[in-house]
Design an enzyme around this catalytic site. Sequence first.
Site, PDB file in Angstrom:
ATOM      1  N   ASP A  32      -2.035   1.487   8.469  1.00 54.56           N
ATOM      2  CA  ASP A  32      -2.456   0.676   7.319  1.00 54.56           C
ATOM      3  C   ASP A  32      -3.818   1.163   6.814  1.00 54.56           C
ATOM      4  OD1 ASP A  32      -2.075  -2.093   5.803  1.00 54.56           O
ATOM      5  OD2 ASP A  32      -4.144  -2.032   6.521  1.00 54.56           O
ATOM      6  N   LYS A  73       0.789  -1.232   0.000  1.00 57.27           N
ATOM      7  CA  LYS A  73       0.000   0.000   0.000  1.00 57.27           C
ATOM      8  C   LYS A  73       0.811   1.267   0.000  1.00 57.27           C
ATOM      9  CE  LYS A  73      -1.105  -3.001   2.627  1.00 57.27           C
ATOM     10  NZ  LYS A  73      -1.350  -3.855   3.792  1.00 57.27           N
ATOM     11  N   GLY A 121      -1.367 -14.820   9.142  1.00 56.21           N
ATOM     12  CA  GLY A 121      -0.877 -14.112   7.951  1.00 56.21           C
ATOM     13  C   GLY A 121      -1.662 -12.865   7.607  1.00 56.21           C
ATOM     14  N   LYS A 169      -4.834   3.133   3.273  1.00 53.71           N
ATOM     15  CA  LYS A 169      -5.917   2.625   2.411  1.00 53.71           C
ATOM     16  C   LYS A 169      -6.945   3.732   2.148  1.00 53.71           C
ATOM     17  CE  LYS A 169      -5.332  -2.240   3.659  1.00 53.71           C
ATOM     18  NZ  LYS A 169      -5.540  -3.225   4.725  1.00 53.71           N
ATOM     19  N   GLU A 195      -5.453  -3.784  -7.133  1.00 51.53           N
ATOM     20  CA  GLU A 195      -6.682  -4.258  -6.497  1.00 51.53           C
ATOM     21  C   GLU A 195      -6.458  -4.703  -5.051  1.00 51.53           C
ATOM     22  OE1 GLU A 195     -10.100  -4.496  -7.482  1.00 51.53           O
ATOM     23  OE2 GLU A 195      -9.991  -4.745  -5.316  1.00 51.53           O
ATOM     24  N   GLY A 208      -5.049 -11.841   4.029  1.00 50.35           N
ATOM     25  CA  GLY A 208      -4.848 -13.289   3.932  1.00 50.35           C
ATOM     26  C   GLY A 208      -4.010 -13.647   2.717  1.00 50.35           C
ATOM     27  N   GLU A 240       0.859  -7.115   9.035  1.00 52.23           N
ATOM     28  CA  GLU A 240       2.049  -6.706   8.296  1.00 52.23           C
ATOM     29  C   GLU A 240       3.280  -7.295   8.993  1.00 52.23           C
ATOM     30  OE1 GLU A 240       1.875  -4.734   5.376  1.00 52.23           O
ATOM     31  OE2 GLU A 240      -0.185  -5.304   5.735  1.00 52.23           O
TER      32      GLU A 240
HETATM   33  N1  HSE Z   1      -2.171  -6.118   7.329  1.00 52.02           N
HETATM   34  C1  HSE Z   1      -3.228  -5.861   6.413  1.00 52.02           C
HETATM   35  C2  HSE Z   1      -4.551  -6.045   7.105  1.00 52.02           C
HETATM   36  C3  HSE Z   1      -3.090  -6.780   5.232  1.00 52.02           C
HETATM   37  O1  HSE Z   1      -4.569  -6.655   8.190  1.00 52.02           O
HETATM   38  O2  HSE Z   1      -5.570  -5.590   6.605  1.00 52.02           O
HETATM   39  C4  HSE Z   1      -4.044  -6.489   4.107  1.00 52.02           C
HETATM   40  O3  HSE Z   1      -3.844  -5.219   3.575  1.00 52.02           O
END
Ligand code: HSE
Length: 347
Positions: A223, A128, A209, A227, A152, A324, A212
């Site tokens: 994050d 991002k 997973g 976004k 995307e 994921g 980050e």
């Molecule tokens: N670390 C981010 C989240 C990964 O948890 O949304 C996806 O962008």
Amino acid sequence: MVTRIGLVGCGTVGTGLIEMLDRKRDFLRERHNFDFSLVFVSDAIKGTVFSKTGLDTAEILKEIAARGGMFESRYAGNGPDKLEGLLREARPDIVCEAAPTDYKTGEPGMTILSSALKAGASAVTSSKGAIGLNMAGLKKLAIENGVHLRFESSVLSGTPLINLVRGPLAGCSLSKAEGIVNGTTNYMLTRMEAGLGYDEALEEAQRLGYAEADPTGDVEGFDAAVKVCIMSAEFFGVELRVDEVRRTGITGVTAADVANAAKSGRRIKLIAGASREGGSAAAYVEPRAVDLANPLASVSGATNAVSIVTDNLGEITISGPGAGKKETAQGILSDMIDIVSMRYQSG
Ligand code: HSE
């Protein structure tokens, strides 16, 4: 025509992409006319593998599973190991970038994406930082070089929000986008409501997973803020700096806060959004105790949801996985298929 793919970044998402390419090779060829050759994989920790004629994806996956890296692969050390050399020698049509992202500098994505575009490769990214910081600059570079830039997976992983707006919703003007855009924190809040402590919930999100490489970006709301910048730039044409997004993460949210909200028929959610205000946008990320009747209250775990307000269709909400391994790889894959189909259309 065979599409030559280069992959930079082979952590959770990159490995997920190789697995998907390996598993779906025949399906992709038959269903989408997408025939590919993975010509390099380069990762700062796992090493670099290169083959002009295409790597054996199953073998690379075995190597990573067995040794945690690609240094002993028969494809290691027989070509360039720096990106410039890889681009020159392997001549990829598309470079996928899935490296860990630095929200402040956009690196290493910024350098990887610009180098790929300048070398005449289309670029697809799930990270991002670079897109959030300089979408306009990178798009310009893509146009100047006659290639495509797609992202995307940068918001809502493979759940098609970005491409929904640019494709089927083309012609709509958007005035607002709001929802839950971080999988890690939403997962943590859900687990905390089930009785887990903050640290335990974070550990689980990391193990699955979602988080980050450095989860500070998730829990402090960076994050989600990046976004929001991506949505504002892509949906309203308003580029915001991350520090223009009013931001509070969930580090101050305790298990007791979550339990108290539940007792009063509410649920704490990290809500992120932006509203267009003339030529600018007001943007925010903040934990809110939402009423259980609010549709966002039932978005749980690593699921995310965003509602957008459009002029022609009113409000539209899309909900699906927000993070994921295979979920993010899916977004990269769909961007690649799209780029290749455009190439066919334009001859
Ligand atoms: N670390 C981010 C989240 C990964 O948890 O949304 C996806 O962008």
